[in-house]
Design a protein around this motif. Sequence first.
Motif, mmCIF file in Angstrom:
data_model
loop_
_atom_site.group_PDB
_atom_site.id
_atom_site.type_symbol
_atom_site.label_atom_id
_atom_site.label_comp_id
_atom_site.label_asym_id
_atom_site.label_seq_id
_atom_site.Cartn_x
_atom_site.Cartn_y
_atom_site.Cartn_z
ATOM 1 N N ALA A 54 0.779 -1.121 0.103
ATOM 2 C CA ALA A 54 0.002 0.038 0.097
ATOM 3 C C ALA A 54 0.940 1.130 -0.064
ATOM 4 N N PRO A 55 0.323 2.503 -0.493
ATOM 5 C CA PRO A 55 1.136 3.583 -0.330
ATOM 6 C C PRO A 55 0.952 4.372 0.545
ATOM 7 N N LEU A 56 1.120 3.587 1.953
ATOM 8 C CA LEU A 56 0.891 4.045 3.162
ATOM 9 C C LEU A 56 1.930 4.237 4.111
ATOM 10 N N SER A 57 1.861 4.669 4.949
ATOM 11 C CA SER A 57 2.733 4.445 6.164
ATOM 12 C C SER A 57 2.060 4.656 7.646
ATOM 13 N N SER A 58 2.778 4.191 8.611
ATOM 14 C CA SER A 58 2.361 4.339 9.961
ATOM 15 C C SER A 58 3.169 5.166 10.699
ATOM 16 N N SER A 59 2.586 6.210 11.396
ATOM 17 C CA SER A 59 3.428 7.165 12.351
ATOM 18 C C SER A 59 2.596 7.634 13.334
ATOM 19 N N THR A 60 3.356 7.947 14.456
ATOM 20 C CA THR A 60 2.494 8.202 15.720
ATOM 21 C C THR A 60 2.068 9.597 15.518
ATOM 22 N N GLU A 61 2.919 10.491 14.647
ATOM 23 C CA GLU A 61 2.403 11.697 14.402
ATOM 24 C C GLU A 61 0.962 11.942 13.825
ATOM 25 N N ALA A 62 0.622 10.805 12.753
ATOM 26 C CA ALA A 62 -0.794 10.576 12.319
ATOM 27 C C ALA A 62 -1.619 9.988 13.356
#
Length: 119
Positions: A54-62
């Motif tokens: 997927a063209p996504l990522s996981s970040s705490t900022e989000a």
Amino acid sequence: MKAPINYIELPANDLVKIKRFFSDVFEWQFSDYGEQYTAFSSASAGLDGGFYLAPLSSSTEAGAALVVLFSDALEACLEQVVEHGGRVVKPIFEFPGGRRFHFCDPCGNEWAVWSLPEA
């Protein structure tokens, strides 16, 4: 009703790159399920899970959950992360109970690695 956490899934925009990174740095092993999914096992990673294309990522900022790994050798772990294409987003810092750093893998997912306090 008891319901323990037993699986985690994260996005990755390049499954070859993500597998190489986690294999090289943390010695995780993967099983591919088609061209859009690869899984890691608790035997190598401590928890079963996988990466989906997927063209996504996981970040705490989000607002994403932070997956935290453990290492007995925090500085050496940080060096390996950087050497293999990870990006440190929070250098080693102390917190009650230990020390840790945060990094993004080559696909942009944020992780942390912690260790016990220095003796």
